[in-house]
Design a protein around this motif. Structure first.
Motif, mmCIF file in Angstrom:
data_model
loop_
_atom_site.group_PDB
_atom_site.id
_atom_site.type_symbol
_atom_site.label_atom_id
_atom_site.label_comp_id
_atom_site.label_asym_id
_atom_site.label_seq_id
_atom_site.Cartn_x
_atom_site.Cartn_y
_atom_site.Cartn_z
ATOM 1 N N THR A 1 2.722 -1.808 -9.035
ATOM 2 C CA THR A 1 2.415 -2.493 -7.781
ATOM 3 C C THR A 1 1.804 -3.863 -8.035
ATOM 4 O O THR A 1 2.105 -4.835 -7.328
ATOM 5 N N ARG A 2 0.958 -3.971 -9.043
ATOM 6 C CA ARG A 2 0.328 -5.260 -9.363
ATOM 7 C C ARG A 2 1.385 -6.280 -9.810
ATOM 8 O O ARG A 2 1.351 -7.444 -9.390
ATOM 9 N N PHE B 1 2.403 1.643 -3.426
ATOM 10 C CA PHE B 1 1.426 2.092 -4.413
ATOM 11 C C PHE B 1 1.169 3.589 -4.302
ATOM 12 O O PHE B 1 1.238 4.323 -5.300
ATOM 13 N N LEU C 1 -1.917 7.483 -10.857
ATOM 14 C CA LEU C 1 -2.634 6.334 -10.302
ATOM 15 C C LEU C 1 -2.477 5.110 -11.189
ATOM 16 O O LEU C 1 -2.214 3.993 -10.709
ATOM 17 N N LEU C 2 -2.612 5.292 -12.493
ATOM 18 C CA LEU C 2 -2.526 4.172 -13.429
ATOM 19 C C LEU C 2 -1.122 3.572 -13.456
ATOM 20 O O LEU C 2 -0.960 2.341 -13.407
ATOM 21 N N SER D 1 1.240 3.673 -11.192
ATOM 22 C CA SER D 1 1.556 3.008 -9.932
ATOM 23 C C SER D 1 0.784 1.705 -9.788
ATOM 24 O O SER D 1 1.296 0.727 -9.207
ATOM 25 N N THR D 2 -0.433 1.654 -10.294
ATOM 26 C CA THR D 2 -1.226 0.424 -10.228
ATOM 27 C C THR D 2 -0.553 -0.702 -11.000
ATOM 28 O O THR D 2 -0.477 -1.850 -10.531
ATOM 29 N N ILE D 3 -0.035 -0.402 -12.169
ATOM 30 C CA ILE D 3 0.620 -1.420 -12.996
ATOM 31 C C ILE D 3 1.862 -1.962 -12.298
ATOM 32 O O ILE D 3 2.067 -3.186 -12.199
ATOM 33 N N SER E 1 2.180 6.587 -6.869
ATOM 34 C CA SER E 1 1.080 7.343 -7.468
ATOM 35 C C SER E 1 1.248 8.841 -7.243
ATOM 36 O O SER E 1 1.126 9.644 -8.181
ATOM 37 N N THR F 1 0.832 -1.208 0.000
ATOM 38 C CA THR F 1 0.000 0.000 0.000
ATOM 39 C C THR F 1 0.864 1.254 0.000
ATOM 40 O O THR F 1 0.601 2.215 -0.733
#
Length: 300
Positions: A202-203, A144, A195-196, A198-200, A148, A141
């Motif tokens: 972190t996933r 991420f 946001l996008l 960081s999402t990629i 972001s 978390t």
């Protein structure tokens, strides 16, 4: 240092015991006991294979500076939050300050508050309680949100530089081009882009395996220190992260740099000295922020 080495050797010979208590060494200074305890915790984490928790060991080897670092971090955190909250409140309260430049500034202050609140409170708790453990979910978390907010900052600085470019280089078209709708779209796009990206990352990182040790010489969950703990093939993760860093950091930086080259060239073409000073004053504060932000980022 000799006493520390002797105590460490005693600990290594005592690893077959069930409890990892600090060896009773009467001649070991108090500060060095804390250092030894820190390395004992790391040794215990090295023997685990489940990535349930991470141990953040940064600043662990300077026990005498724990309280001064806590006070310094607390003052920094409170000062950062106070200044940025004051900026946001003033911009929201005064309708005359709802210009594109100040809207970008207000969002930048909001990002600063969010990013600082994701790192410093956990650091303060760690310095005060000596608890270095952080759950895997909490670590992901933190990774991420830090990624972001950092990406959003880069895009906000780029959009603000475009605003200054239009205001100085295209003053007659500024009012029609940089309207309220475009301003809100640029702000929303900056938040969504960070946001996008960081999402990629972190996933992909969450899918990688961490076989141990789960100890990191850092004070928060950043990408590079965590990547060193991964034992699975990280080629794809590194490649995707490199591409995202180019889109998230390098591209906004190059765009900002190109904008300011054009701005400086336009300012130098102004014949009057007062006109040059007035034009430069409209972007000097943003230029200072860009220099400090990217300067520290390049150093890191």
């Amino acid at each position: 240092m000799l006493s520390l080495a002797v105590a460490a050797s005693q600990f290594l010979f005592a690893t077959n015991t069930e409890a990892h208590a600090l060896p009773q060494v009467p001649f070991l200074p108090r500060g060095e006991k804390k250092v030894l305890q820190c390395f004992m915790e790391k040794e215990e984490w090295d023997n685990r294979t489940s990535p349930v928790e991470f141990l953040l060991l940064a600043l662990c080897n300077v026990p005498k500076l724990q309280m001064p670092l806590f006070l310094l971090s607390l003052i920094t955190y409170m000062g950062t939050m106070f200044v940025n909250i004051l900026i946001v409140v003033l911009l929201v309260a005064d309708q005359h300050l709802h210009t594109p430049m100040l809207v970008f500034l207000g969002n930048f202050s909001s990002v600063q508050m969010c990013c600082t609140s994701r790192i410093l409170p956990r650091l303060l708790a760690s310095l005060l309680s000596r608890d270095r453990a952080l759950s895997a979910q909490g670590c992901m978390t933190q990774l991420f949100f830090f990624g972001s907010f950092a990406g959003t900052e880069c895009y906000l600085l780029a959009t603000t530089s475009s605003d200054r470019y239009l205001a100085i280089c295209q003053p007659l078209l500024y009012a029609s081009l940089m309207n309220r709708k475009l301003c809100l779209q640029l702000v929303a796009g900056s938040w969504l882009a960070g946001l996008l990206m960081s999402t990629i990352v972190t996933r992909l990182f969450f899918k990688s395996q961490c076989c141990g040790p789960n100890a990191s010489d850092h004070f928060f969950c950043d990408f590079a220190p965590l990547l060193e703990l991964a034992c699975s093939d990280s080629t794809m993760l590194r490649l995707v992260t490199f591409i995202i860093c180019f889109l998230d950091v390098v591209f906004p930086f190059v765009f900002t740099l190109a904008s300011y080259i054009c701005i400086i060239a336009a300012i130098l073409r102004i014949p009057a000295t007062t006109g040059r000073q007035k034009a430069f004053s409209t972007c000097s504060s943003h230029l200072i922020v860009v220099t400090l932000f990217y300067g520290t980022l390049i150093v890191v």
